[in-house]
Design an enzyme around this catalytic site. Structure first.
Site, PDB file in Angstrom:
ATOM      1  N   THR A  88       0.498  -1.707   0.185  1.00 31.88           N
ATOM      2  CA  THR A  88      -0.114  -0.324   0.006  1.00 31.88           C
ATOM      3  C   THR A  88       0.604   0.947   0.434  1.00 31.88           C
ATOM      4  O   THR A  88       0.919   2.086  -0.571  1.00 31.88           O
ATOM      5  CB  THR A  88      -0.944  -0.779   0.781  1.00 31.88           C
ATOM      6  OG1 THR A  88      -2.053  -0.939   1.165  1.00 31.88           O
ATOM      7  CG2 THR A  88      -1.843   1.117   1.511  1.00 31.88           C
ATOM      8  N   CYS A 342     -19.127  -6.241   0.562  1.00 36.12           N
ATOM      9  CA  CYS A 342     -20.488  -5.486   1.278  1.00 36.12           C
ATOM     10  C   CYS A 342     -20.300  -4.303   1.477  1.00 36.12           C
ATOM     11  O   CYS A 342     -19.974  -3.793   1.991  1.00 36.12           O
ATOM     12  CB  CYS A 342     -20.406  -5.994   3.172  1.00 36.12           C
ATOM     13  SG  CYS A 342     -21.646  -5.858   4.037  1.00 36.12           S
TER      14      CYS A 342
HETATM   15  N1  PLP Z   1      -1.747  -4.825  -4.096  1.00 33.64           N
HETATM   16  C1  PLP Z   1      -2.157  -5.507  -4.508  1.00 33.64           C
HETATM   17  C2  PLP Z   1      -2.613  -6.103  -6.304  1.00 33.64           C
HETATM   18  C3  PLP Z   1      -2.370  -5.820  -3.504  1.00 33.64           C
HETATM   19  O1  PLP Z   1      -3.174  -7.279  -2.904  1.00 33.64           O
HETATM   20  C4  PLP Z   1      -2.400  -5.817  -2.481  1.00 33.64           C
HETATM   21  C5  PLP Z   1      -2.314  -6.339  -0.613  1.00 33.64           C
HETATM   22  O2  PLP Z   1      -4.135  -6.541  -0.513  1.00 33.64           O
HETATM   23  C6  PLP Z   1      -1.919  -4.725  -2.039  1.00 33.64           C
HETATM   24  C7  PLP Z   1      -1.831  -3.660  -2.841  1.00 33.64           C
HETATM   25  C8  PLP Z   1      -1.819  -4.094  -0.309  1.00 33.64           C
HETATM   26  O3  PLP Z   1      -0.078  -4.105   0.148  1.00 33.64           O
HETATM   27  P1  PLP Z   1      -0.180  -4.394   1.394  1.00 33.64           P
HETATM   28  O4  PLP Z   1      -0.859  -5.474   2.490  1.00 33.64           O
HETATM   29  O5  PLP Z   1       1.384  -4.695   1.390  1.00 33.64           O
HETATM   30  O6  PLP Z   1      -0.311  -2.971   2.052  1.00 33.64           O
END
Ligand code: PLP
Length: 396
Positions: A88, A342
């Site tokens: 993220t 949801c």
């Molecule tokens: N991008 C994608 C494609 C993801 O699947 C995820 C997590 O589900 C993220 C970003 C976010 O990663 P993190 O959980 O390490 O913040």
């Protein structure tokens, strides 16, 4: 080499209920070798990597080894890896770092309709603040972006394109090298979120031709709370956080050394085993899909197996109640993900399924099954058998 099919003891200390984890796109178990590599950095090698004394130097040594391991896993130079708290943060660091730094050049950003919320919501914030214009390019029925749609969306003032390498819900793998080439042709910076790809498909920053690539540790059998952003040297990007000068001031803040060390180890293992592991995951996934087709005639399988992550299966079960199916699977110890969100107490198709044009009625009960480390044929059989029972029971 460790046999990845060896069942990790992820259920240790729990009840005797058989538990089958089929949600590896959500997160993954940390491999024992990774835990082993991390332990000294939680114990005696606890120093701050910015300290100049021996404690600090020991921590830095571990962190720099990990930087090298991660760089090697993606065909990059270690100096171009910036550690973050996860995928993220890597995504918004990429987007905000490029967008704010290039405001004088233009205000237009292009993303795909199936991006992760880390990208979608960062762009929504740009829009709310009235800072940038956004074009969201569509995907086809398989969840794939047409590179020509990206080309058409580029206009004077386009500063950034962000299209994920593989989608977390349906697993669709995007034609990133082609999209990156189009971006480069037009002098537009290109970011790709490759969080779901490590250990499943090759990730090579030179072949991808991207300018920025996001990665996350906990999707590749590393610990949570660590990730990385690779930034091509010379990319018009600036840091967005301020503080100490860590990560050459690109991402200030004391680094999560044990997490980073684990991430590095996990990357090395994933890359060393990629070919064998991907083939095995694909075999298990195809077997699972076949089993589901047999068990539930009329089931709708989303995505194209050949243009999809080898570990991911996504399907819609007409007439079933998603929450009830998930709860019943959980009662049998099986963990999978819901394919819908949801919204105000009722289930609505996710933005990914909506973008793919999956009819709302079909999407009402959709499941994502994502295989990974430790899964076996027995897990697949158990899942299919329980799903058959659960759905038959709901239909009675
Ligand atoms: N991008 C994608 C494609 C993801 O699947 C995820 C997590 O589900 C993220 C970003 C976010 O990663 P993190 O959980 O390490 O913040």
């Amino acid at each position: 080499m460790v046999d990845f099919r060896q069942k990790p003891d992820i259920c240790k200390g729990r009840s005797a209920l058989r538990r089958v984890y089929l949600d590896h796109n959500a997160t993954t178990p940390v491999r024992p070798e990774v835990v082993e590599a991390m332990l000294p950095f939680l114990q005696e090698r606890f120093g701050n990597p910015s300290s100049i004394h021996s404690f600090g130097r020991e921590a830095r040594e571990g962190m720099e080894k990990a930087r090298g391991q991660i760089a090697a896993a993606i065909g990059a130079d270690a100096a171009d890896i910036v550690f973050t708290s996860g995928g993220t943060e890597a995504d918004f660091l990429a987007l905000k770092g490029v967008a704010y730094h290039n405001r004088s050049r233009g205000k237009h950003i292009i993303i795909s309709a199936v991006e992760h919320h880390a990208v979608l919501d960062t762009c929504a914030e740009f829009l709310t603040a009235g800072e940038f214009d956004l074009t969201v390019v569509p995907v086809d029925r398989s969840g794939i972006v047409d590179p020509d749609a990206v080309r058409t969306a580029i206009r004077p003032g386009t500063i950034l394109i962000s299209v994920m390498y593989a989608n977390n819900e349906v697993g669709s793998v995007q034609p990133v090298p082609q999209i990156a080439a189009i971006a480069r042709e037009h002098g537009v910076i290109f970011h790709t979120d490759a969080v779901q790809c490590l250990g499943k498909i090759p990730v090579n920053v030179r072949e991808l031709n991207a300018d920025l690539v996001s990665l996350s540790s906990h999707k590749v059998n590393g610990p949570k709370g660590a990730g990385a952003l690779w930034i091509r040297p010379g990319t018009r990007w600036a840091p967005i956080n301020h503080g100490g000068g860590q990560e050459r001031a690109r991402r200030p803040g004391t680094e999560n050394v044990p997490g980073i060390v684990g991430f590095g180890e996990a990357c090395s293992l994933a890359v060393a085993e990629l070919e064998v592991k991907a083939a095995e995951l694909r075999r298990l996934r195809d077997r699972l899909v076949e089993g589901v087709y047999e068990a539930l005639p009329g089931v709708l399988v989303n995505g194209e197996p050949e243009r999809c992550l080898p570990n991911t299966a996504h399907f819609c079960i007409a007439g079933a109640d998603e929450e009830a199916v998930l709860t019943a699977l959980d009662a049998h110890g099986i963990a999978v993900s819901a394919g819908s969100a949801c919204v105000s107490g009722s289930r609505a198709p996710s933005h990914v399924l909506t973008a793919m044009g999956v009819p709302a009625e079909a999407a009402r009960c959709s499941l994502r099954v994502s295989l990974g480390y430790g899964n076996t044929d027995a897990d697949v059989e158990y899942f299919v058998q329980v799903l058959r029972q659960v759905v038959a029971h709901r239909e009675r």
